[in-house]
Design an enzyme around this catalytic site. Sequence first.
Site, PDB file in Angstrom:
ATOM      1  N   ALA A  70       0.669  -1.627   0.077  1.00  0.00           N
ATOM      2  CA  ALA A  70      -0.090   0.257   0.018  1.00  0.00           C
ATOM      3  C   ALA A  70       1.103   1.229  -0.408  1.00  0.00           C
ATOM      4  O   ALA A  70       1.732   1.475   0.431  1.00  0.00           O
ATOM      5  CB  ALA A  70      -0.815  -0.270   1.311  1.00  0.00           C
ATOM      6  N   LYS A  71       0.559   2.416   0.008  1.00  0.00           N
ATOM      7  CA  LYS A  71       1.429   3.250  -0.204  1.00  0.00           C
ATOM      8  C   LYS A  71       0.229   4.661   0.859  1.00  0.00           C
ATOM      9  O   LYS A  71      -1.143   4.938  -0.106  1.00  0.00           O
ATOM     10  CB  LYS A  71       1.474   4.001  -1.286  1.00  0.00           C
ATOM     11  CG  LYS A  71       2.983   4.862  -1.586  1.00  0.00           C
ATOM     12  CD  LYS A  71       3.854   3.996   0.059  1.00  0.00           C
ATOM     13  CE  LYS A  71       5.455   5.402  -0.345  1.00  0.00           C
ATOM     14  NZ  LYS A  71       6.537   3.968  -0.150  1.00  0.00           N
ATOM     15  N   GLY A  72       0.756   5.737   1.232  1.00  0.00           N
ATOM     16  CA  GLY A  72       0.379   6.910   1.272  1.00  0.00           C
ATOM     17  C   GLY A  72       0.923   8.339   0.593  1.00  0.00           C
ATOM     18  O   GLY A  72       2.177   8.003   0.565  1.00  0.00           O
ATOM     19  N   ASP A 111       8.211   8.271   4.480  1.00  0.00           N
ATOM     20  CA  ASP A 111       8.796   8.823   3.286  1.00  0.00           C
ATOM     21  C   ASP A 111       9.165  10.264   2.920  1.00  0.00           C
ATOM     22  O   ASP A 111       9.098  10.553   4.484  1.00  0.00           O
ATOM     23  CB  ASP A 111       7.226   7.945   2.692  1.00  0.00           C
ATOM     24  CG  ASP A 111       7.660   7.879   1.073  1.00  0.00           C
ATOM     25  OD1 ASP A 111       8.111   8.662   0.689  1.00  0.00           O
ATOM     26  OD2 ASP A 111       7.921   6.050   1.125  1.00  0.00           O
TER      27      ASP A 111
END
Length: 397
Positions: free
Chosen positions: A71-73, A108
């Site tokens: 996943a990634k935000g 990140d």
Amino acid sequence: MALVDRDPLMRVIWTDSVTGCNGYLVVHSLVSGLATGGTRMRAGCTLSEVEDLARGMARKTAVFDLPVGGAKGGIDCDPKDPEARGVLSRFLQAMRPWLDAHWVTAEDLGVPQHLIDDVFAELGLHQSYHAAIRRAPDAERTLRRVRAGLNAPVPGGLLLGDVVGGYGVAQCCLGVVHARSWVPETTSVAVQGVGTMGGGAAFYLHEAGLKVVAMADAVGTLFHPDGLDVPALLETRDRFGEIDRAQVPPDVRQLPREAVLAVEADVLIPAAVSYAIQAPQVPQVNAKVIIEAANTPVTPDAEEMLATRGIPVIPDFVANAGAAAWAWWLLLGRVDADPVLSFQVLREEMLAKIPPLLAAWDTERLTPRAAALQLAEHRTEQNIAAEARGQALLSIP
């Protein structure tokens, strides 16, 4: 379509009611009901960028055989903006149902780990690995182990959680050096970006005896053909990861930011932003190997052009996966707060992955990306089959 390349499971678009900034969550896949991937913040962040990064996370977890999906935000906001912290807090609050049960996130680009943990604590979620920690039989003990590991001191006055990603990139580079039988002391490296990944990689490569001849930050490129004093330069960084030019030695050449791509070096490590090397930049590249420390720094068309020039690219989902893999080893109890053990496990894992990728390139002209994707696809198929049998893939002590 390959399993690791299929469409994401879910896309969420969020708009901040205060600033109008947009945020995105992309869950590419779930394994054991969990997905992992950091939260980034930068002006111009897009849904397609976050989708690419989520796909990359699914590949990372598969290559390193981690029992979790990808996943990634991402948030379209300048992290230097005075409103940035509030935007991050409101974004994470909006994503709370996923953060509570399914999405394990971390630092990140533009979002350091201490900041995201502070916001999680304010939300009553304690730490950004919350969705996994809550599954442990003794969640408090697991939380203590995670915090101890992230905050374990390492030589140089830094913390293990802050340097392990860059250490992994350095070990990837050393894997290339060993596979190519290069002499470390005569191997030259250029690094684009001096943040967590780039700065850490440069530090540990310098420590291993390689010549880091160029480092670039947002201000420009610093170059010395005999190698830079990496630790001294990194000591002058401000909180935005920029080196103080007033403290740069006079014999170090100060070049434009983009000049780092054209430096003659054995290895080029793009560790700054996504899509840094596109087709127009390919003719400038003078490296023998490129190691992707940033997420998707080389576009697909640029990578094809580099391959025709005989320049292999070690893909990001291998090269920069050390931080994600280590975080899960910490959760699973494979490593603890001892930096020696963490470095040993990461070194062994990374050094074992590079020679087969370069061997496939040398013998079959199969790009390292294609070879690594074959491995990721095989692991993904194994996970799907195991879950179909009702086999438990995740056990957090």
